[in-house]
Design a protein around this motif. Structure first.
Motif, short mmCIF file in Angstrom:
data_model
loop_
_atom_site.label_atom_id
_atom_site.label_comp_id
_atom_site.label_asym_id
_atom_site.label_seq_id
_atom_site.Cartn_x
_atom_site.Cartn_y
_atom_site.Cartn_z
N LEU A 96 0.83 -1.21 0.00
CA LEU A 96 0.00 0.00 0.00
C LEU A 96 0.87 1.26 0.00
CD1 LEU A 96 -2.77 -1.04 2.55
CD2 LEU A 96 -2.80 -1.23 0.06
N ALA A 97 2.12 1.12 0.46
CA ALA A 97 3.05 2.26 0.46
C ALA A 97 3.71 2.35 -0.91
CB ALA A 97 4.09 2.08 1.56
N ILE A 98 3.04 2.98 -1.86
CA ILE A 98 3.48 3.00 -3.26
C ILE A 98 4.83 3.69 -3.42
CG2 ILE A 98 2.87 3.69 -5.60
CD1 ILE A 98 1.06 1.56 -4.35
N ILE A 99 5.05 4.75 -2.65
CA ILE A 99 6.34 5.46 -2.77
C ILE A 99 7.48 4.55 -2.34
CG2 ILE A 99 7.71 7.36 -1.85
CD1 ILE A 99 5.16 9.01 -1.67
N ASN A 100 7.28 3.84 -1.25
CA ASN A 100 8.31 2.89 -0.79
C ASN A 100 8.52 1.77 -1.81
OD1 ASN A 100 8.70 4.37 1.51
ND2 ASN A 100 7.59 2.97 2.86
N GLN A 101 7.43 1.34 -2.43
CA GLN A 101 7.53 0.30 -3.46
C GLN A 101 8.41 0.77 -4.62
OE1 GLN A 101 3.86 -1.62 -5.17
NE2 GLN A 101 4.64 -0.71 -7.07
N GLU A 102 8.15 1.97 -5.13
CA GLU A 102 8.93 2.49 -6.25
C GLU A 102 10.39 2.72 -5.85
OE1 GLU A 102 8.02 2.82 -9.46
OE2 GLU A 102 6.28 1.71 -8.74
N ARG A 103 10.56 3.15 -4.62
CA ARG A 103 11.92 3.37 -4.11
C ARG A 103 12.69 2.05 -4.07
NH1 ARG A 103 12.88 6.63 1.58
NH2 ARG A 103 15.01 7.35 1.18
N LEU A 104 12.03 1.01 -3.57
CA LEU A 104 12.65 -0.31 -3.52
C LEU A 104 12.99 -0.80 -4.92
CD1 LEU A 104 13.39 -2.94 -1.96
CD2 LEU A 104 11.01 -3.65 -2.28
N PHE A 105 12.07 -0.63 -5.88
CA PHE A 105 12.33 -1.08 -7.24
C PHE A 105 13.55 -0.38 -7.84
CE2 PHE A 105 7.62 -2.35 -8.11
CZ PHE A 105 7.79 -3.45 -7.29
N SER A 106 13.73 0.88 -7.50
CA SER A 106 14.89 1.61 -8.03
C SER A 106 16.20 1.06 -7.47
CB SER A 106 14.77 3.11 -7.71
OG SER A 106 15.01 3.36 -6.34
N TRP A 107 16.15 0.54 -6.24
CA TRP A 107 17.36 -0.04 -5.63
C TRP A 107 17.74 -1.35 -6.30
CZ3 TRP A 107 15.07 0.48 -0.03
CH2 TRP A 107 14.96 1.85 0.30
N LEU A 108 16.76 -2.01 -6.91
CA LEU A 108 17.01 -3.29 -7.58
C LEU A 108 17.43 -3.12 -9.04
CD1 LEU A 108 13.80 -5.20 -6.37
CD2 LEU A 108 16.08 -5.34 -5.38
N SER A 109 17.49 -1.87 -9.51
CA SER A 109 17.61 -1.63 -10.94
C SER A 109 18.80 -0.75 -11.29
CB SER A 109 16.33 -0.96 -11.46
OG SER A 109 15.18 -1.64 -11.01
#
Length: 709
Positions: free
Chosen positions: A235-248
């Motif tokens: 539900l924390a979309i900002i944290n989700q996108e932030r996490l995805f950037s760390w994987l990329s």
């Protein structure tokens, strides 16, 4: 009805939608009416072969050496006149097509002959449903044969769930996987799909699956993402996108004009164990900013106050314990020891808070923290899905004292082992401890031996302290990015208590120390295992120390004096030649003698009684309770341990094949309301378990002299 037929290899059509291809970059889903298209068949054939035929090298060698064996025939479904789609056996079919090409080019094909390609025996599946087909493939390639990748396995579970609308229970029962594993797969696949839909989706590779799996398993990261279990997404979309950037991989930004440059920044996270490190400081905003700024997990880990504080406190606790131990035995200090202490003192005086590798540990026993702060109800039920030869056994109506009787090789000791293992949750050293004992390794431990003999998975479920819990262990080939020099295999442990998941992974190597990784080591309660065939001197010393500290040691000695030998005056632990021994003072002797000079029965009573107090509010497993104990003492001793079980709130699991031992529990004067007896029996290779409650057992024994062995 299925039947065997013989067909020409040219009539076999390879399955272009084989789950083995799903994570391949060249795979696209194909409609069934297009499957037999020549171009699609050629692409499928090449995918199955791999570069330089690397995917079927083993099969080529087998066919050339042995010919076509009929032990495991290819399974097919008729799709048109003289065309049969391969349902199971696509690799074998591709290997045979390759060898047919080799034959036409006059290359050596070993024992194969031309007629072998014209008359291949296959099983024609006539009425298999799509769901049954998927389950059949899953049973072949999730648990055995040449396994699919984790991504492919997860895709199969998703298709069964979303396309064919099977429930989680139906998938679990069909594939033989626990619900914990099914649910973890669903979470992982859902997060991967979100990543694929993000700005970084084109960077996904199947090798990243373990990273996403670790994310959805880790409690801290799930909380940080505000994971919604019903929606299967954060539900924390900002944290989700932030996490995805760390994987990329991301473009570097020019700080002066805020424009992207041609230079690319590598992912911060590229390995599974880095997720575990990230979880330790994910709620420390300054540490996370440092990680993002430096594009390095280490940078955040070093800066985190939470990690540093935890590590420092643990170090101080260990130092305190070891220093106290050194003081206790200081009379044995030599000049060399004094020099070592001076060096340690120098290091302590210059001590700085430094980051350490949290994951790599030795295989010495480590005490996990207890999950429950208080325990008023121990195990009430245990479902044994798989433990050695025990399969699909329900052990219900467990009470305070649980007596397991049965003949030889009916699994009595296995029951104790699985109970002990269950209490230890993801503390994987407990599995090593049990395997070491079975292999009679008392000092050095062979990783090769462990790898060879730990074959079957372990799967347990149950209810402890009124909460659902489970344990699943299996041997896998890791997909983590580790140094695989001399690598053998990995043992993966996953425990779940009341919805909380705890994992451990042990990597085994043939000529170097194993590596153990875990987020948090948890146990259900204190537990111990007593057997007449094993000796645990270290644990006995700990139990003795606790008995002295909490002042119940005299009660144990008094029982021995009153019921076994009234000449015994004292039993003390003393140090002789740097070795701790239990010494007995007797009115019949002029000097104290070692406890081992007395009979095995007295030693056994002494050990079990000490372990009762050590396992306060926990579980004690006692193998062959009556071993070495004279039958005249059994009535008094069984009553004594039932009394101690109440005093210390200990749940007992006991085994025996002695009718006298069973009778003793009935004949002693202790109430039988908290006594349950179980009979293990083997019929046609299947072990079953039936139970008799204490009062019912007592009535039956007294009325009919029943023998439940």
């Amino acid at each position: 009805m299925d039947k065997y037929i013989q067909i020409n290899i040219d009539e076999l059509i390879l399955d272009a939608n084989n789950y083995r291809f799903i994570d391949h970059k060249d795979y696209t889903k194909v409609d069934e009416f297009q499957v037999s298209d020549k171009r699609i068949q050629e692409r499928t054939y090449r995918l199955l072969l791999g570069k330089n035929e690397e995917n079927i090298t083993d099969l080529i060698l087998s066919f050339k050496t042995n010919g076509i064996l009929k032990l495991d025939p290819i399974q097919v479904r008729k799709i048109s006149e003289a065309k049969y789609l391969v349902i199971e056996g696509n690799r074998r079919t591709a290997a045979l097509k390759f060898l047919q090409e080799q034959y036409k080019k006059n290359f050596d094909i070993g024992k194969l002959k031309e007629e072998d390609f014209r008359a291949i025996e296959v099983v024609l599946i006539s009425d298999e449903s799509p769901v049954q087909h998927l389950i059949t493939m899953g049973l072949h390639h999730l648990n055995g044969k040449k396994k699919w990748s984790l991504m492919n396995q997860s895709q199969l579970i998703q298709d069964l769930l979303n396309i064919h609308h099977l429930s989680e229970d139906e998938i679990s029962n069909s594939l033989g996987f626990g619900k914990t594993i099914i649910r973890r797969s669903i979470r992982t696949f859902s997060l991967i799909n979100l990543y694929k839909k993000s700005d970084y989706g084109d960077q996904f590779k199947s090798e990243m699956y373990p990273i996403f799996q670790e994310i959805v398993t880790n409690l801290e990261l799930r909380a940080w993402l505000e994971w919604d279990e019903s929606l299967m997404k954060p539900l924390a979309i900002i944290n989700q996108e932030r996490l995805f950037s760390w994987l990329s991989t991301i473009p570097e930004t020019n700080e002066e004009d805020d424009e992207e440059s041609d230079r690319k920044l590598h992912p911060i996270i590229s390995k599974r164990d880095e997720i575990r490190s990230l979880a330790e400081f994910i709620n420390d905003s300054e540490a996370v900013k440092a990680m993002e700024s430096k594009r390095s997990i280490t940078a955040g880990y070093v800066l985190s106050d939470g990690v540093g504080t935890s590590r420092f406190k643990n170090s101080l606790e260990n130092l305190e314990k070891e220093v106290q131990s050194a003081f206790q035995f200081s009379q044995y200090m030599t000049d060399d020891d004094a020099n070592k202490l001076n060096k340690i003192q120098d290091k302590l005086s210059r001590l700085l808070l430094l980051p350490v590798n949290k994951s790599q540990v030795n295989l010495t026993e480590r005490r996990g923290s207890q999950y429950f702060s208080s325990i008023d109800r121990h195990f009430s039920t245990i479902k044994v899905h798989k433990y050695r030869k025990l399969v699909d056994i329900d052990i219900n109506k467990l009470s305070k004292v649980n007596l397991f009787a049965g003949g030889n090789n009916t699994g009595k000791t296995s029951v104790l082992e699985l109970v002990y293992l269950f209490t230890k949750l993801n503390t994987i050293q407990s599995l090593i401890e049990l395997e070491k004992f079975r292999g009679r390794f008392y000092q050095d431990f062979s990783a090769k031996w462990f790898d060879t003999f730990f074959i079957d998975k372990i799967h347990l479920e149950g209810c402890f302290n009124r909460k659902e819990c489970s344990l699943f262990l299996q041997k896998i080939e890791t997909t983590e990015n580790i140094d695989k020099s001399y690598y053998l295999d990995s043992i993966e442990s996953e425990a779940n208590v009341n919805g909380d998941t705890f994992t451990s992974t042990l990597h085994l190597f043939s000529n170097r120390e194993p590596q153990l990784y875990f987020d948090k080591s948890q146990v259900l309660c204190e537990a111990a295992f007593s057997s007449p065939y094993r000796y645990n001197g270290d644990l006995l010393k700990k139990a003795h120390a606790k008995a002295i500290q909490e002042r119940y040691f005299e009660k144990i000695v008094k029982f021995i004096q009153d019921k076994m030998d009234n000449s015994i005056e004292e039993i003390e632990m003393v140090n002789i030649d740097n070795t701790s021994r239990f010494m007995v003072t007797s009115s019949k002797l002029n000097h104290a003698i070692d406890l081992t000079k007395y009979g095995e029965g007295l030693q056994r009573v002494f050990e079990i009684a000490l372990f009762m107090g050590y396992c306060q509010n926990g579980v004690l497993c006692i193998d062959e309770l009556d071993s070495a104990i004279h039958k005249s003492l059994l009535v008094d001793f069984t009553g004594f341990i039932q009394e101690l079980a109440d005093d210390f709130n200990v749940q007992l699991f006991l085994t025996t094949h002695s009718k006298e031992c069973i009778d003793a529990f009935v004949e002693n004067e202790y109430p039988d309301t908290n006594l349950t007896a179980f009979a293990l029996q083997e019929d046609d290779g299947k072990i079953s378990c039936k139970f008799l409650e204490g009062n019912k057992l007592k009535a039956l024994v007294e009325s009919f002299n029943i023998d439940i062995r």
